[in-house]
Design a protein around this motif. Structure first.
Motif, short mmCIF file in Angstrom:
data_model
loop_
_atom_site.label_atom_id
_atom_site.label_comp_id
_atom_site.label_asym_id
_atom_site.label_seq_id
_atom_site.Cartn_x
_atom_site.Cartn_y
_atom_site.Cartn_z
N PRO A 113 40.28 38.03 27.98
CA PRO A 113 39.72 36.54 28.40
C PRO A 113 40.84 35.63 28.62
CG PRO A 113 37.95 37.72 27.76
CD PRO A 113 39.04 38.10 26.97
N GLY A 114 41.27 35.37 27.47
CA GLY A 114 42.26 34.24 27.05
C GLY A 114 43.49 34.92 28.44
N LEU A 149 27.47 30.62 33.21
CA LEU A 149 28.04 31.07 31.58
C LEU A 149 27.38 32.81 32.11
CD1 LEU A 149 25.76 28.30 30.34
CD2 LEU A 149 27.97 28.97 29.75
N HIS A 150 26.43 33.26 32.04
CA HIS A 150 25.89 34.93 32.12
C HIS A 150 26.57 35.56 32.67
CE1 HIS A 150 22.89 33.23 29.10
NE2 HIS A 150 22.56 32.48 29.93
N ASP A 151 27.01 34.94 34.42
CA ASP A 151 27.26 36.29 35.24
C ASP A 151 29.17 36.77 35.41
OD1 ASP A 151 24.68 36.97 35.49
OD2 ASP A 151 24.09 35.68 37.47
N HIS A 152 29.44 35.53 35.03
CA HIS A 152 30.51 35.21 34.94
C HIS A 152 32.13 35.96 33.86
CE1 HIS A 152 33.70 33.43 38.36
NE2 HIS A 152 33.25 34.00 38.92
N GLY A 153 31.66 36.69 33.31
CA GLY A 153 32.48 37.11 32.28
C GLY A 153 33.17 36.58 31.64
N GLY A 154 32.33 35.54 31.51
CA GLY A 154 34.09 34.31 30.62
C GLY A 154 35.05 34.04 31.75
N ALA A 155 36.48 34.09 31.09
CA ALA A 155 37.16 33.98 32.62
C ALA A 155 37.08 34.55 33.99
CB ALA A 155 38.46 34.17 31.68
N PRO A 156 37.48 33.26 35.04
CA PRO A 156 36.93 33.78 36.37
C PRO A 156 38.13 35.46 36.84
CG PRO A 156 37.91 32.23 36.24
CD PRO A 156 37.33 32.27 35.05
N THR A 157 37.98 36.10 37.61
CA THR A 157 39.16 37.06 37.88
C THR A 157 39.92 36.38 38.62
OG1 THR A 157 39.22 38.79 39.33
CG2 THR A 157 37.51 37.21 39.98
N PRO A 158 41.03 36.38 38.75
CA PRO A 158 41.75 35.70 39.14
C PRO A 158 42.64 36.79 40.92
CG PRO A 158 43.01 36.48 37.13
CD PRO A 158 41.81 37.03 37.78
N LEU A 159 41.57 37.36 41.44
CA LEU A 159 42.09 38.06 42.39
C LEU A 159 42.00 37.00 43.64
CD1 LEU A 159 40.69 41.57 42.08
CD2 LEU A 159 43.15 41.17 41.82
N PRO A 160 41.10 36.57 43.77
CA PRO A 160 40.78 35.87 44.92
C PRO A 160 41.59 34.36 44.96
CG PRO A 160 38.19 35.62 43.68
CD PRO A 160 39.55 36.65 43.24
N LEU A 161 42.15 34.04 43.83
CA LEU A 161 43.20 33.04 43.17
C LEU A 161 44.62 34.24 44.28
CD1 LEU A 161 42.46 31.30 40.37
CD2 LEU A 161 43.26 30.11 42.89
N TRP A 162 44.62 35.23 44.03
CA TRP A 162 46.41 35.98 44.38
C TRP A 162 45.95 35.91 45.86
CZ3 TRP A 162 50.76 36.77 41.72
CH2 TRP A 162 50.26 37.29 41.07
N ASP A 163 44.83 36.62 46.38
CA ASP A 163 45.29 36.01 47.56
C ASP A 163 45.33 35.23 48.81
OD1 ASP A 163 44.66 39.14 47.30
OD2 ASP A 163 42.10 38.96 47.45
N PHE A 164 44.20 33.88 48.25
CA PHE A 164 44.03 32.73 49.01
C PHE A 164 46.03 32.35 49.15
CE2 PHE A 164 43.68 28.69 49.64
CZ PHE A 164 42.77 28.10 50.78
N THR A 165 46.30 32.63 47.19
CA THR A 165 47.91 31.47 47.66
C THR A 165 48.89 32.45 48.40
OG1 THR A 165 46.61 30.70 45.32
CG2 THR A 165 49.23 30.72 45.94
N GLN A 166 48.52 33.65 47.91
CA GLN A 166 49.81 34.15 49.09
C GLN A 166 49.49 33.94 49.85
OE1 GLN A 166 50.43 38.52 47.73
NE2 GLN A 166 49.72 39.01 50.15
#
Length: 565
Positions: free
Chosen positions: A489-490, A433-450
């Protein structure tokens, strides 16, 4: 390292109150759609209302399946005839009259275990099990359906590991998830499916391998469409943000279900009450208590996904599932069940609380993950578990020997572990709630899926040229990266949705994938693997090749839908 604010937060998780709620919920037999489940739901509802929390009771319905009776007789009519203890599993076929057949024992390599192979090869399987009763340690809905397609008259699971003298109830027989679609209506077995304990299974296996066993099986089931209710508690964000985190735990149980899942329901209740007292919530929170988990293959959570699709799809930041916390001896926290975008936050939280370093174990289906097709991120599917060295393990897993039996009572709940689990969930949500700045960063998903795509390109290079797809991926990522800093964020959340759908799903976001443990990029993996192995009929391989190409096009489509600044 915990901040002073976090330390004060953790001190507010009252151990005695948590245990009191657990004992109360575990005092009811909470079989789906029964008075016991209703009484537990009313208790939770009353506790929420005392706190001034808005509560919604949601009616739903599903196809629920209750085993009534199971009979297993070895060598009926012979001098060595004996009746053996067994249990029927949910959605088993019923046998109004006993079925009898020669028993055969089959290892895992006798089944594909692949739902796409089963669907592609239906009608072409050899009838090599005609009239046979299959004995196996393989617990798989696909294997049940393959055995049925090959002519088997019954399927008996011989428990693979554990010294317990009774059999466990389970729900693996239906290949789908929740309420079936029209094309899934025939994915329920018509043959009886039963289970026996390891000792009985070992004895049967020995006789079957000696070609000296005939089994008679009869199962009675009560399977029908039934109505049920679920609870949702809502806490709105302080600033009017439409975004929220979803937290869920299944309320229904097999017998009293103290550790599966009264402990989880009590933690869920405590979290709702604690965050209701917070002076500021950057984002909303929704807490749900699912029904029809045990007896209808996650109908409760999947119905919630269906009925709240637009709001979840646009605004849900992540889903946290609470299941089986507080088990006696469950001191292992190294299986960190959070997706790539939440993994660092989840691992840091677990390490700060336990000192253990977690790793992502494998792609998780089951565990009420009814939001994966939407692309909603997982932020814990479970938490503590039995270590590999525990004498209480069963089924060669971190499940306990009392799991899904009448022995799952408060004696096997550890109050200290339960309190630790509750505090970890509390801290994890607070940090999100307090540290993630709303929507999570997509970068780890980009890296892992790639990484997974490139692995598949090498593994299946003789099946399909992945070059064009990899090029499209690199182009899409480069274009997205150029405008990433300007995304709101959206738009970041929409990116996460698309990448999760590529990584975890094979079907559209408004339906459910199969209820089978998924590999990453399941549509590609399940279709390309048998093609690479050159297995199956010509017709089956054609169907799988066609499906593989549709899955490649699905990824093209998702990449083209990525938001760009």
């Amino acid at each position: 390292m915990l901040t002073r604010e976090e330390q004060q937060l953790l001190e507010s998780m009252d151990r005695a109150e948590l245990l009191r709620h657990t004992r109360e919920i575990a005092s009811y037999k909470r079989v789906s759609c029964t008075e016991g489940e209703s009484a537990a739901r009313e208790y939770i509802k009353a506790e929420l209302l005392k706190e001034g929390i808005a509560v919604r009771e949601m009616p739903a319905k599903g196809l629920l399946s209750y085993p009534q009776n199971s009979i297993l007789i070895a060598n009926h009519g012979r001098p060595d005839e004996r009746e053996l203890p067994s249990v029927a599993w949910t959605h088993s076929g019923s046998a109004d009259t006993p079925v009898t057949g020669k028993a055969v024992y089959l290892e895992r390599d006798n089944f594909s275990g692949n739902p796409l192979v089963y669907l592609a090869e239906r009608g072409a399987y050899p009838k090599d099990l005609l009239g046979k009763v299959v004995l196996t340690t393989v617990i798989s809905a696909v294997s049940v359906m393959e055995a049925q397609e090959r002519g088997a008259v019954a399927y008996a699971v011989c428990w693979p590991q554990g010294d317990e003298t009774y059999a466990h109830e389970c729900m693996v027989q239906y290949m789908g998830w929740g309420t079936p679609l029209p094309e899934e209506a025939d994915l329920f077995p018509s043959i009886p499916v039963i289970a026996v304990n390891k000792s009985t299974g070992d004895s049967l296996r020995s006789q079957a391998l000696n070609n000296d066993l005939v089994c008679t099986v009869q199962v009675a089931m009560d399977t029908a469409v039934r109505g049920f209710a679920q609870l949702e508690a809502r806490l709105e964000g302080s600033g009017g943000s439409p975004f929220f985190y979803l937290v869920g735990s299944h309320l229904d149980s097999i017998y009293y279900g103290a550790t599966d899942n009264a402990t989880g329901d009590a933690i869920n209740l405590m979290l709702a009450k604690r965050f209701a007292r917070a002076s500021h919530l950057p984002y909303g929170l929704r807490f749900c208590w699912w029904s029809a988990h045990e007896y209808a293959k996650y109908v409760g959570s999947s119905t919630y996904a269906l009925d709240n699709f637009q709001d979840l799809n646009r605004h849900c930041l992540a889903y946290t599932n609470i299941d089986m916390p507080g088990l006696k001896g469950a001191t292992c926290y190294t299986r960190t069940t959070a997706g790539p975008d939440y993994l660092d936050l989840a691992r840091k939280t677990v390490e700060d609380m336990t000192g253990q370093n977690g790793v992502w174990p494998y792609p998780v289906r089951s565990w009420d993950q009814s939001f994966q097709n939407m692309g909603i991120s997982t932020y814990f599917a479970w938490l503590s578990g039995l270590p590999d060295t525990s004498p209480d393990r069963t089924m060669d897993s971190f499940m306990s020997w009392w799991w899904h039996t009448e022995h799952d009572v408060m004696d096997y709940c550890d109050a200290d572990i339960l309190h630790t689990d509750a505090r970890i969930y509390l801290l994890a949500l607070f940090r999100a709630l307090h540290d993630h700045g709303g929507a999570p960063t997509p970068l780890p998903l980009w890296d892992f899926t790639q990484k997974k795509l490139w692995e598949f390109a090498g593994r299946f290079r003789d099946v399909l040229d992945f070059g064009p797809l990899l090029g499209a991926w690199e182009d899409a990522r480069a274009e997205w990266s150029r405008g990433a800093s300007r995304l709101d964020p959206g738009q970041r959340l929409s990116t996460v949705r698309k990448l999760n759908q590529i990584l975890y799903a094979q079907r559209a976001q408004w339906v459910q994938d199969t209820g089978i443990t998924h590999p990453y990029l399941p549509g590609i993996s399940w279709s390309a693997s048998p093609l690479a192995d050159k297995k199956g009929s010509a017709k089956g391989r054609l169907i799988l090749d066609h499906y593989l190409r549709t899955q490649i096009n699905r990824i093209y489509s998702l990449l083209s839908d990525l938001p760009r600044a």
